[in-house]
Motif scaffolding. Sequence first.
Motif, mmCIF file in Angstrom:
data_model
loop_
_atom_site.group_PDB
_atom_site.id
_atom_site.type_symbol
_atom_site.label_atom_id
_atom_site.label_comp_id
_atom_site.label_asym_id
_atom_site.label_seq_id
_atom_site.Cartn_x
_atom_site.Cartn_y
_atom_site.Cartn_z
ATOM 1 N N MET A 1 33.629 50.657 33.349
ATOM 2 C CA MET A 1 34.511 50.339 34.471
ATOM 3 C C MET A 1 35.951 50.238 33.972
ATOM 4 S SD MET A 1 34.057 47.281 37.172
ATOM 5 C CE MET A 1 35.421 46.652 38.060
ATOM 6 N N ALA A 2 36.882 50.813 34.716
ATOM 7 C CA ALA A 2 38.294 50.801 34.334
ATOM 8 C C ALA A 2 38.897 49.413 34.548
ATOM 9 C CB ALA A 2 39.053 51.837 35.136
ATOM 10 N N GLU A 3 39.949 49.166 33.820
ATOM 11 C CA GLU A 3 40.611 47.867 33.829
ATOM 12 C C GLU A 3 41.378 47.620 35.135
ATOM 13 O OE1 GLU A 3 43.572 45.441 30.819
ATOM 14 O OE2 GLU A 3 43.506 47.624 30.718
ATOM 15 N N ILE A 4 41.192 46.445 35.701
ATOM 16 C CA ILE A 4 41.962 46.009 36.867
ATOM 17 C C ILE A 4 43.150 45.216 36.339
ATOM 18 C CG2 ILE A 4 41.962 44.607 38.967
ATOM 19 C CD1 ILE A 4 40.184 47.045 39.249
ATOM 20 N N LEU A 5 44.350 45.603 36.756
ATOM 21 C CA LEU A 5 45.581 44.962 36.303
ATOM 22 C C LEU A 5 46.286 44.271 37.460
ATOM 23 C CD1 LEU A 5 47.008 47.939 34.197
ATOM 24 C CD2 LEU A 5 45.765 45.952 33.326
ATOM 25 N N THR A 6 46.969 43.184 37.173
ATOM 26 C CA THR A 6 47.811 42.558 38.183
ATOM 27 C C THR A 6 49.069 43.408 38.341
ATOM 28 O OG1 THR A 6 49.052 41.196 36.617
ATOM 29 C CG2 THR A 6 46.999 40.252 37.520
ATOM 30 N N TRP A 7 49.793 43.204 39.457
ATOM 31 C CA TRP A 7 51.027 43.955 39.670
ATOM 32 C C TRP A 7 52.024 43.662 38.555
ATOM 33 C CZ3 TRP A 7 52.467 48.215 41.587
ATOM 34 C CH2 TRP A 7 53.809 48.505 41.777
ATOM 35 N N GLU A 8 52.056 42.424 38.084
ATOM 36 C CA GLU A 8 52.962 42.062 36.987
ATOM 37 C C GLU A 8 52.621 42.855 35.720
ATOM 38 O OE1 GLU A 8 53.966 38.194 34.250
ATOM 39 O OE2 GLU A 8 53.654 37.842 36.394
ATOM 40 N N GLN A 9 51.343 42.962 35.392
ATOM 41 C CA GLN A 9 50.928 43.753 34.230
ATOM 42 C C GLN A 9 51.271 45.224 34.412
ATOM 43 O OE1 GLN A 9 46.807 42.462 34.527
ATOM 44 N NE2 GLN A 9 46.953 41.464 32.511
ATOM 45 N N ILE A 10 51.048 45.725 35.621
ATOM 46 C CA ILE A 10 51.357 47.131 35.918
ATOM 47 C C ILE A 10 52.839 47.406 35.718
ATOM 48 C CG2 ILE A 10 51.496 48.822 37.811
ATOM 49 C CD1 ILE A 10 48.805 47.598 38.839
ATOM 50 N N THR A 11 53.700 46.535 36.260
ATOM 51 C CA THR A 11 55.146 46.775 36.148
ATOM 52 C C THR A 11 55.634 46.659 34.705
ATOM 53 O OG1 THR A 11 55.667 44.475 36.715
ATOM 54 C CG2 THR A 11 55.641 46.077 38.516
ATOM 55 N N GLN A 12 54.977 45.840 33.900
ATOM 56 C CA GLN A 12 55.353 45.731 32.485
ATOM 57 C C GLN A 12 54.938 46.969 31.695
ATOM 58 O OE1 GLN A 12 53.551 42.073 31.190
ATOM 59 N NE2 GLN A 12 55.079 40.801 32.224
ATOM 60 N N ARG A 13 53.775 47.517 31.997
ATOM 61 C CA ARG A 13 53.241 48.655 31.236
ATOM 62 C C ARG A 13 53.806 50.003 31.654
ATOM 63 N NH1 ARG A 13 46.736 47.779 30.403
ATOM 64 N NH2 ARG A 13 46.879 45.608 29.754
ATOM 65 N N PHE A 14 54.149 50.152 32.925
ATOM 66 C CA PHE A 14 54.454 51.486 33.456
ATOM 67 C C PHE A 14 55.862 51.599 34.034
ATOM 68 C CE2 PHE A 14 49.827 50.793 33.883
ATOM 69 C CZ PHE A 14 49.386 51.792 33.024
ATOM 70 N N GLN A 15 56.819 50.921 33.457
ATOM 71 C CA GLN A 15 58.203 50.952 33.927
ATOM 72 C C GLN A 15 58.736 52.396 33.936
ATOM 73 O OE1 GLN A 15 61.060 49.352 35.774
ATOM 74 N NE2 GLN A 15 59.484 47.941 35.125
ATOM 75 N N GLY A 16 59.348 52.802 35.060
ATOM 76 C CA GLY A 16 59.931 54.134 35.179
ATOM 77 C C GLY A 16 58.916 55.241 35.403
ATOM 78 N N GLU A 17 57.707 54.879 35.874
ATOM 79 C CA GLU A 17 56.665 55.883 36.076
ATOM 80 C C GLU A 17 56.097 55.837 37.488
ATOM 81 O OE1 GLU A 17 53.935 56.981 32.874
ATOM 82 O OE2 GLU A 17 54.508 55.069 31.948
ATOM 83 N N TRP A 18 55.551 56.975 37.903
ATOM 84 C CA TRP A 18 54.791 57.093 39.141
ATOM 85 C C TRP A 18 53.344 56.753 38.823
ATOM 86 C CZ3 TRP A 18 56.953 57.844 43.790
ATOM 87 C CH2 TRP A 18 58.271 58.312 43.821
ATOM 88 N N ILE A 33 48.658 43.319 44.830
ATOM 89 C CA ILE A 33 48.444 42.132 44.001
ATOM 90 C C ILE A 33 47.828 42.569 42.669
ATOM 91 C CG2 ILE A 33 47.134 39.979 43.775
ATOM 92 C CD1 ILE A 33 47.260 39.791 46.884
ATOM 93 N N GLN A 34 46.825 43.441 42.757
ATOM 94 C CA GLN A 34 46.181 43.981 41.564
ATOM 95 C C GLN A 34 45.477 45.272 41.924
ATOM 96 O OE1 GLN A 34 43.395 41.008 40.248
ATOM 97 N NE2 GLN A 34 41.859 41.577 41.763
ATOM 98 N N GLY A 35 45.188 46.091 40.917
ATOM 99 C CA GLY A 35 44.494 47.342 41.154
ATOM 100 C C GLY A 35 44.225 48.087 39.863
ATOM 101 N N GLN A 36 43.568 49.224 39.995
ATOM 102 C CA GLN A 36 43.208 50.083 38.863
ATOM 103 C C GLN A 36 44.146 51.283 38.840
ATOM 104 O OE1 GLN A 36 39.247 51.663 39.170
ATOM 105 N NE2 GLN A 36 39.552 53.074 37.493
ATOM 106 N N VAL A 37 44.849 51.498 37.746
ATOM 107 C CA VAL A 37 45.749 52.637 37.601
ATOM 108 C C VAL A 37 44.921 53.828 37.125
ATOM 109 C CG1 VAL A 37 47.777 53.561 36.416
ATOM 110 C CG2 VAL A 37 47.717 51.141 37.084
#
Length: 94
Positions: A1-18, A33-37
């Motif tokens: 199962m893929a990792e579920i990330l919070t929006w805060e984690q997503i914005t830290q990891r994927f800055q400047g990306e679609w 709030i959270q999701g799987q990228v």
Amino acid sequence: MAEILTWEQITQRFQGEWLLIVEAELDEQMGIIQGQVLAHSSNQDDIYNALPLRQGRSASIEYVGEMPEDLAFILSYEFTSHLPTSAIGKPSLS
């Protein structure tokens, strides 16, 4: 199962990306709030090309960062009916 990330984690990891996100939990304003990228790229076209990865699941396409001033986008909605063609557009006489 893929990792579920919070929006805060997503914005830290994927800055400047679609991003292509599934399994999203949303707040009252429809913010994530959270999701799987499923996919991420600095190129928006790569994300549209990755849409089949969602395998029929609802998905969100997001950009993390400041939107470029010369960027314009159009929101669209595709309506798909689950009714047989014979039942669409025929008024009932009863």
